[in-house]
Motif scaffolding. Sequence first.
Motif, PDB file in Angstrom:
ATOM      1  N   GLU A   1      -3.354   2.985  -7.790  1.00  0.00           N
ATOM      2  CA  GLU A   1      -4.231   3.751  -6.901  1.00  0.00           C
ATOM      3  C   GLU A   1      -3.976   5.249  -7.030  1.00  0.00           C
ATOM      4  OE1 GLU A   1      -5.431   3.961  -2.135  1.00  0.00           O
ATOM      5  OE2 GLU A   1      -3.914   2.541  -2.858  1.00  0.00           O
ATOM      6  N   GLY A   2      -5.044   6.010  -7.199  1.00  0.00           N
ATOM      7  CA  GLY A   2      -4.927   7.461  -7.307  1.00  0.00           C
ATOM      8  C   GLY A   2      -4.519   7.956  -8.678  1.00  0.00           C
TER       9      GLY A   2
ATOM     10  N   PHE B   1       2.087   1.919  -3.481  1.00  0.00           N
ATOM     11  CA  PHE B   1       1.073   2.520  -4.329  1.00  0.00           C
ATOM     12  C   PHE B   1       0.856   3.979  -3.959  1.00  0.00           C
ATOM     13  CE2 PHE B   1      -0.609  -1.898  -5.136  1.00  0.00           C
ATOM     14  CZ  PHE B   1      -0.250  -1.891  -6.482  1.00  0.00           C
TER      15      PHE B   1
ATOM     16  N   ASN C   1       1.623  -0.464 -13.564  1.00  0.00           N
ATOM     17  CA  ASN C   1       0.251  -0.294 -14.017  1.00  0.00           C
ATOM     18  C   ASN C   1       0.014  -1.147 -15.255  1.00  0.00           C
ATOM     19  OD1 ASN C   1       0.181   1.570 -16.653  1.00  0.00           O
ATOM     20  ND2 ASN C   1       1.814   2.359 -15.321  1.00  0.00           N
TER      21      ASN C   1
ATOM     22  N   LYS D   1       0.824  -1.198   0.000  1.00  0.00           N
ATOM     23  CA  LYS D   1       0.000   0.000   0.000  1.00  0.00           C
ATOM     24  C   LYS D   1       0.862   1.253   0.000  1.00  0.00           C
ATOM     25  CE  LYS D   1      -4.101  -1.961   2.210  1.00  0.00           C
ATOM     26  NZ  LYS D   1      -5.016  -1.885   3.378  1.00  0.00           N
TER      27      LYS D   1
ATOM     28  N   GLY E   1       1.323   6.919  -6.425  1.00  0.00           N
ATOM     29  CA  GLY E   1       0.194   7.811  -6.657  1.00  0.00           C
ATOM     30  C   GLY E   1       0.590   9.267  -6.505  1.00  0.00           C
TER      31      GLY E   1
END
Length: 303
Positions: free
Chosen positions: A59-60, A5, A277, A2, A9
């Motif tokens: 994410e984001g 990411f 990605n 996390k 992000g």
Amino acid sequence: MKKLFLVLGLLGSWITFAQQEPQYTQYMYNTVSVNPGYAGTRGVASILGLYRQQWAGLEGAPETAQFSIHSPISYRGHGLGLSIINDEIGPSRDTYVNASFSYKLQLGYDTWLNLGIMAGGSFLEVNYDKLNIHDPGDPELSGRLSKFSPNIGAGAYLHASNWYVGLSVPALLETHFYDDIQQSVAKEKMHFYLIGGYVFDLSPTLKFKPAALVKAVSGAPLGVDVSANFLFNEKFTLGAAYRWDAAVSALAGFSITEGLHVGYTYDWDTTGLGNYNSGTHEVFLRFEFVSSSRNRMISPRFF
């Protein structure tokens, strides 16, 4: 994972603030969003909806949705248009609303110059509650920030039945964001767009459509997009594109009916971010009012 990411992000947010304005792979069909001189040049009322999901799976990552409509408003071909763009990245959302007007001048038998202006503004909203804050008690990084910025732009669009060249500055006013936090001030600068394309008739059923877009902004590298599309039987489009030092793309399009066209692109990142990605998706749907003979375009248009 996390945390990785989150870092990526935020990196994506930094990159987008550097480019600031939304980018598109299918810019040749979406010209009215960056050049008000394009308004009305299709010869009929034209409605376009577009959605772009950049860096899917990250994410984001940026997501852009656009709606635009433009049409000639006089027998001379002067045009009027409206463009609404919603650009989201991480905790921020930027909504652009601009109205465009173009004045058409005939320079030759098959050559026209449209001079355009656009006016409107952008609504910036930042939701700090979406961030993983190291110090949750920081009052400067909680709640929401909202800001409206007015906008004025201008552009020129020179075109014929088989080629076009456009130069524009969509935002002439420079805007400062986060003025109350001097440690983090973002400045939206003027972007200059140069766009051009040509249609080659290779055979009665095959056309070749190269196009290019150059974007310049102070303090950022020059952005260059080139594309090459083939049009089969004036129905099916297939091609490829390259964004300098950023991505390669595959493009496809299909005319469902005479006035309804759909297009899709997939971008592969050529930067290190491509390892995190699954690419970028972009799809658009364009509808044009060409059902009656009175409103039909005098000559076929391929851009």
